[in-house]
Write a protein that holds these residues in place. Structure first.
Motif, PDB file in Angstrom:
ATOM      1  N   GLU A   1       0.946   4.141  -2.804  1.00 11.82           N
ATOM      2  CA  GLU A   1       0.726   5.543  -2.469  1.00 11.82           C
ATOM      3  C   GLU A   1       1.893   6.412  -2.942  1.00 11.82           C
ATOM      4  O   GLU A   1       1.701   7.556  -3.362  1.00 11.82           O
ATOM      5  CB  GLU A   1       0.516   5.707  -0.966  1.00 11.82           C
ATOM      6  CG  GLU A   1      -0.819   5.164  -0.496  1.00 11.82           C
ATOM      7  CD  GLU A   1      -0.961   5.120   1.027  1.00 11.82           C
ATOM      8  OE1 GLU A   1       0.042   5.370   1.750  1.00 11.82           O
ATOM      9  OE2 GLU A   1      -2.075   4.839   1.493  1.00 11.82           O
TER      10      GLU A   1
ATOM     11  N   LYS B   1       0.830  -1.204   0.000  1.00 13.63           N
ATOM     12  CA  LYS B   1       0.000   0.000   0.000  1.00 13.63           C
ATOM     13  C   LYS B   1       0.867   1.257   0.000  1.00 13.63           C
ATOM     14  O   LYS B   1       0.588   2.218  -0.734  1.00 13.63           O
ATOM     15  CB  LYS B   1      -0.941  -0.009   1.205  1.00 13.63           C
ATOM     16  CG  LYS B   1      -1.923   1.142   1.197  1.00 13.63           C
ATOM     17  CD  LYS B   1      -2.903   1.054   2.346  1.00 13.63           C
ATOM     18  CE  LYS B   1      -3.877   2.219   2.300  1.00 13.63           C
ATOM     19  NZ  LYS B   1      -4.792   2.195   3.445  1.00 13.63           N
ATOM     20  N   LEU B   2       1.939   1.272   0.789  1.00 12.08           N
ATOM     21  CA  LEU B   2       2.838   2.428   0.826  1.00 12.08           C
ATOM     22  C   LEU B   2       3.537   2.635  -0.516  1.00 12.08           C
ATOM     23  O   LEU B   2       3.705   3.767  -0.971  1.00 12.08           O
ATOM     24  CB  LEU B   2       3.866   2.265   1.944  1.00 12.08           C
ATOM     25  CG  LEU B   2       3.323   2.379   3.364  1.00 12.08           C
ATOM     26  CD1 LEU B   2       4.382   1.948   4.379  1.00 12.08           C
ATOM     27  CD2 LEU B   2       2.838   3.800   3.650  1.00 12.08           C
TER      28      LEU B   2
ATOM     29  N   ALA C   1      -3.491   3.384  -5.482  1.00 11.65           N
ATOM     30  CA  ALA C   1      -4.110   2.794  -4.296  1.00 11.65           C
ATOM     31  C   ALA C   1      -4.318   1.303  -4.561  1.00 11.65           C
ATOM     32  O   ALA C   1      -4.226   0.850  -5.711  1.00 11.65           O
ATOM     33  CB  ALA C   1      -5.453   3.468  -4.021  1.00 11.65           C
TER      34      ALA C   1
END
Length: 137
Positions: free
Chosen positions: A69, A65-66, A74
């Motif tokens: 981002e 997820k990071l 997403a």
């Protein structure tokens, strides 16, 4: 506005197990990001959750997820999602996907997906590795 990927489940195939993936994902012409396998290392390079599949899964999904981002994407933008599990057994499924749901939130990323039980990963203490391909909107 760039169109979203189409997620298709051909009627000749059984429905996706627990609706956790799509049989086919067609991404429109756009940029695509290929994420390296993410493991349970925190930002300092320390292993999170030695010997604990749940803790390692949470950190590996958090790292995915990071990474997404970091490129303006997403989890919902994933078009391919592969999960590798050391010493996989059926009772780990709710633990692993529970960790993913906790990290990814809603909506669930319906991507083309594979979960593989493996004997080992890159280093002996690693239990979970997650790689992804994402469509960049």
């Amino acid at each position: 506005m760039t169109p979203s990927p189409a997620r298709i489940d051909p009627p000749a195939l059984c429905p996706p197990v627990q609706n956790l993936y799509a049989h086919v994902v067609i991404a429109p012409a756009a940029r695509t990001a290929y994420l390296s396998g993410q493991i349970a290392l925190n930002a300092s390079g320390e292993l999170v959750g030695a010997g604990d599949h749940a803790a390692q899964a949470r950190q590996a999904f958090r790292n995915v997820k990071l990474a997404l981002e970091g490129i303006g994407a997403a989890p919902v933008d994933m078009i391919r999602h592969n999960i590798y599990v050391v010493d996989h057994r059926p009772e780990l499924l709710p633990i692993i996907f529970g960790a993913a749901r906790e990290v990814y939130g809603d909506p669930w990323p319906l991507a083309a997906s594979t979960l593989l039980g493996v004997k080992a990963l890159g280093l002996p203490d690693w239990l979970i590795e997650v790689e992804a391909t994402a469509f960049l909107p």
